[in-house]
Design an enzyme around this catalytic site. Structure first.
Site, PDB file in Angstrom:
ATOM      1  N   CYS A   1      -8.347 -27.721   5.111  1.00 35.89           N
ATOM      2  CA  CYS A   1      -7.096 -27.035   5.463  1.00 35.89           C
ATOM      3  C   CYS A   1      -6.289 -27.918   6.425  1.00 35.89           C
ATOM      4  O   CYS A   1      -6.833 -28.834   7.043  1.00 35.89           O
ATOM      5  CB  CYS A   1      -7.383 -25.671   6.069  1.00 35.89           C
ATOM      6  SG  CYS A   1      -7.682 -25.661   7.854  1.00 35.89           S
TER       7      CYS A   1
ATOM      8  N   ASP B   1      -8.598  -6.992  -0.030  1.00 27.31           N
ATOM      9  CA  ASP B   1      -7.680  -7.278   1.074  1.00 27.31           C
ATOM     10  C   ASP B   1      -8.400  -6.874   2.351  1.00 27.31           C
ATOM     11  O   ASP B   1      -9.222  -5.946   2.333  1.00 27.31           O
ATOM     12  CB  ASP B   1      -6.380  -6.467   0.971  1.00 27.31           C
ATOM     13  CG  ASP B   1      -6.542  -5.067   1.515  1.00 27.31           C
ATOM     14  OD1 ASP B   1      -7.132  -4.227   0.814  1.00 27.31           O
ATOM     15  OD2 ASP B   1      -6.119  -4.807   2.658  1.00 27.31           O
TER      16      ASP B   1
ATOM     17  N   CYS C   1     -14.010 -28.268   5.564  1.00 23.79           N
ATOM     18  CA  CYS C   1     -12.762 -27.584   5.196  1.00 23.79           C
ATOM     19  C   CYS C   1     -11.623 -28.585   5.129  1.00 23.79           C
ATOM     20  O   CYS C   1     -11.481 -29.417   6.024  1.00 23.79           O
ATOM     21  CB  CYS C   1     -12.455 -26.507   6.234  1.00 23.79           C
ATOM     22  SG  CYS C   1     -10.875 -25.677   6.009  1.00 23.79           S
TER      23      CYS C   1
ATOM     24  N   CYS D   1      -7.964 -28.181  10.003  1.00 25.22           N
ATOM     25  CA  CYS D   1      -9.179 -29.004  10.109  1.00 25.22           C
ATOM     26  C   CYS D   1      -8.889 -30.484   9.860  1.00 25.22           C
ATOM     27  O   CYS D   1      -9.637 -31.342  10.311  1.00 25.22           O
ATOM     28  CB  CYS D   1     -10.240 -28.495   9.146  1.00 25.22           C
ATOM     29  SG  CYS D   1     -10.873 -26.879   9.641  1.00 25.22           S
TER      30      CYS D   1
ATOM     31  N   HIS E   1      -6.427 -21.355   9.377  1.00 27.80           N
ATOM     32  CA  HIS E   1      -7.748 -21.797   8.895  1.00 27.80           C
ATOM     33  C   HIS E   1      -8.499 -20.646   8.219  1.00 27.80           C
ATOM     34  O   HIS E   1      -9.065 -20.824   7.135  1.00 27.80           O
ATOM     35  CB  HIS E   1      -8.597 -22.367  10.038  1.00 27.80           C
ATOM     36  CG  HIS E   1     -10.045 -22.485   9.658  1.00 27.80           C
ATOM     37  ND1 HIS E   1     -10.542 -23.547   8.939  1.00 27.80           N
ATOM     38  CD2 HIS E   1     -11.087 -21.622   9.834  1.00 27.80           C
ATOM     39  CE1 HIS E   1     -11.833 -23.341   8.706  1.00 27.80           C
ATOM     40  NE2 HIS E   1     -12.187 -22.193   9.238  1.00 27.80           N
TER      41      HIS E   1
ATOM     42  N   ASP F   1       0.864  -1.179   0.000  1.00 30.13           N
ATOM     43  CA  ASP F   1       0.000   0.000   0.000  1.00 30.13           C
ATOM     44  C   ASP F   1       0.905   1.235   0.000  1.00 30.13           C
ATOM     45  O   ASP F   1       2.121   1.121   0.047  1.00 30.13           O
ATOM     46  CB  ASP F   1      -0.959  -0.030   1.194  1.00 30.13           C
ATOM     47  CG  ASP F   1      -0.234   0.042   2.526  1.00 30.13           C
ATOM     48  OD1 ASP F   1       1.006   0.088   2.540  1.00 30.13           O
ATOM     49  OD2 ASP F   1      -0.920   0.036   3.562  1.00 30.13           O
ATOM     50  N   SER F   2       0.302   2.418  -0.064  1.00 27.78           N
ATOM     51  CA  SER F   2       1.120   3.624  -0.243  1.00 27.78           C
ATOM     52  C   SER F   2       1.638   4.183   1.070  1.00 27.78           C
ATOM     53  O   SER F   2       2.479   5.065   1.086  1.00 27.78           O
ATOM     54  CB  SER F   2       0.285   4.697  -0.925  1.00 27.78           C
ATOM     55  OG  SER F   2      -0.721   5.148  -0.029  1.00 27.78           O
TER      56      SER F   2
HETATM   57 ZN   LIG Z   1      -9.967 -25.373   8.126  1.00 28.60          ZN
END
Ligand SMILES: [Zn+2]
Length: 376
Positions: free
Chosen positions: A311, A271, A309, A314, A340, A89-90
């Site tokens: 991930c 973002d 999920c 999980c 997660h 970012d600036s």
């Molecule tokens: Zn997860």
């Protein structure tokens, strides 16, 4: 370079080609404020969390360790070991929100560091030099982010100055990219649309900044105090004026439903600190809704955070274990929940892209808009 692959209504499926790799859009950019995701997650972890882009903060890195130091260490890619695209970012947003005793002139902003109070000057040229030293893939133009609600006259004057600052940002970036010892001589520059919640200011600003033919355009100054309805109204007003062949980035947004609503209005990049900040406080996003891990009902719950999920968290850990880690103040609680939530956000964007590919984004959005926001 941006390729528009497909549209559904105003929603866009595309690809952003950068010197550090191609980003499939719509995409979420993962916030690594000081060169690390808060919650002890490194660039190596990001590879397993479907992250495409890392976002680092110019203001923070300018103060610590200093952009000259990062430059000596080869730039942010080498320093953080993230080899994909990085957006910086600036510094403007932090100068206006964190720094104390700021003084704005046509030249730029003088402010006191929030760390030790020493006085620093930052204008468009300084911001571009810092971002060039950091060697990010995409630099953001230096702008003033006005908090909402704002007086019309202040918003108008500020917006005009931001446009003048954009011209100076572009000129300085072109100069820096032409120097032989610049780290990333192909550094891209995005301009920022401002104008508070006033449609006429937003449209006028967009018409002026698109003439600079920049690599991308951001909508800034939203999610800073106005209602979600105002935010959507402004996106709808400004979107038709944005070039179709450039990526559109909505800065600092947002919740899963903010993202679904904004993709539907033609936004490509997002973002937000929400997934990481919430995770550090025990709040996780799941495909069934939001959970608070401090809740006593998780004491003996052996299910993963989100049964839907896949991930790394999980796949291995139970809600009961994470509940215990939070109650015990273990750092691992934050790290696992941040991982997660990052995975969840990147998967959300992946599923949005898939639904656009298959032509059923509208249906996908209707199904999940409410579901993802509810507390369970
Ligand atoms: Zn997860």
């Amino acid at each position: 370079m941006y390729h528009l692959i497909k549209t559904e209504g105003r929603a866009r499926r595309g690809e952003l080609v950068t010197p550090h790799g191609t980003v499939q859009t719509p995409a979420f950019m993962n916030v690594a404020t000081c060169g690390a995701i808060k919650g002890a997650v490194s660039a190596l972890d990001l590879k397993n969390l479907k992250c495409q882009v890392q976002l680092c903060n110019t203001y923070h890195l300018h103060l610590r360790p200093g952009d000259e130091t990062v430059r000596k260490l080869g730039g942010l890619h080498r320093f953080t070991r993230w080899d994909g695209p990085i957006l910086t970012d600036s510094g403007g947003f932090q100068v206006f929100s964190l720094a104390k005793l700021r003084n704005i002139t046509e030249e730029g902003v003088t402010f006191a560091s929030h760390i030790d109070g020493h006085r620093i000057f930052m204008g468009p040229e300084e911001s571009m030099r810092i971002q060039s030293n950091l060697g990010s893939t995409i630099a953001m133009a230096f702008d003033e982010c006005v908090e909402n609600p704002a007086e019309y006259e202040y918003a108008r004057a500020s917006c005009d100055r931001t446009i003048r600052w954009l011209y100076r940002s572009k000129e300085e970036m072109d100069r820096l990219n032409s120097l032989p010892d610049t780290i990333n001589r192909k550094q891209m520059l995005f301009g920022i649309n401002q104008g508070s919640t006033y449609e006429d200011l937003r449209i006028d600003c967009m018409k002026k900044i698109r003439e600079l033919n920049l690599d991308g355009y951001a909508i800034g100054g939203l999610a800073v105090g106005e209602s979600a309805e105002d935010m959507y109204r402004i996106i709808e007003a400004v979107e038709p004026e944005m070039p179709k062949d450039r990526p559109r980035y909505l800065m600092g947004v947002g919740t899963p439903d903010n993202i679904l609503e904004s993709v539907a209005r033609g936004v490509d990049l997002f973002d937000c600190v929400m997934p990481t900040r919430n995770a550090r406080h025990g709040h996780v996003f799941t495909w069934e809704g939001r959970r608070n891990l401090f809740n006593a009902k998780y004491e003996l719950d052996e299910l993963p955070l989100d049964p839907g999920c896949d991930c790394p968290v999980c796949q291995n850990f139970s809600r009961a274990y994470l509940h215990h880690l939070f109650k015990s103040g273990e750092m691992l609680a934050m790290r696992l929940c941040v991982m997660h939530n990052i995975y969840f956000y990147n998967t959300l964007l992946e599923r949005i892209r898939l639904s656009l590919d298959e032509g059923n984004f509208g249906q996908f959005s209707d199904q999940y808009k409410k579901e993802l926001s509810q507390r369970i």
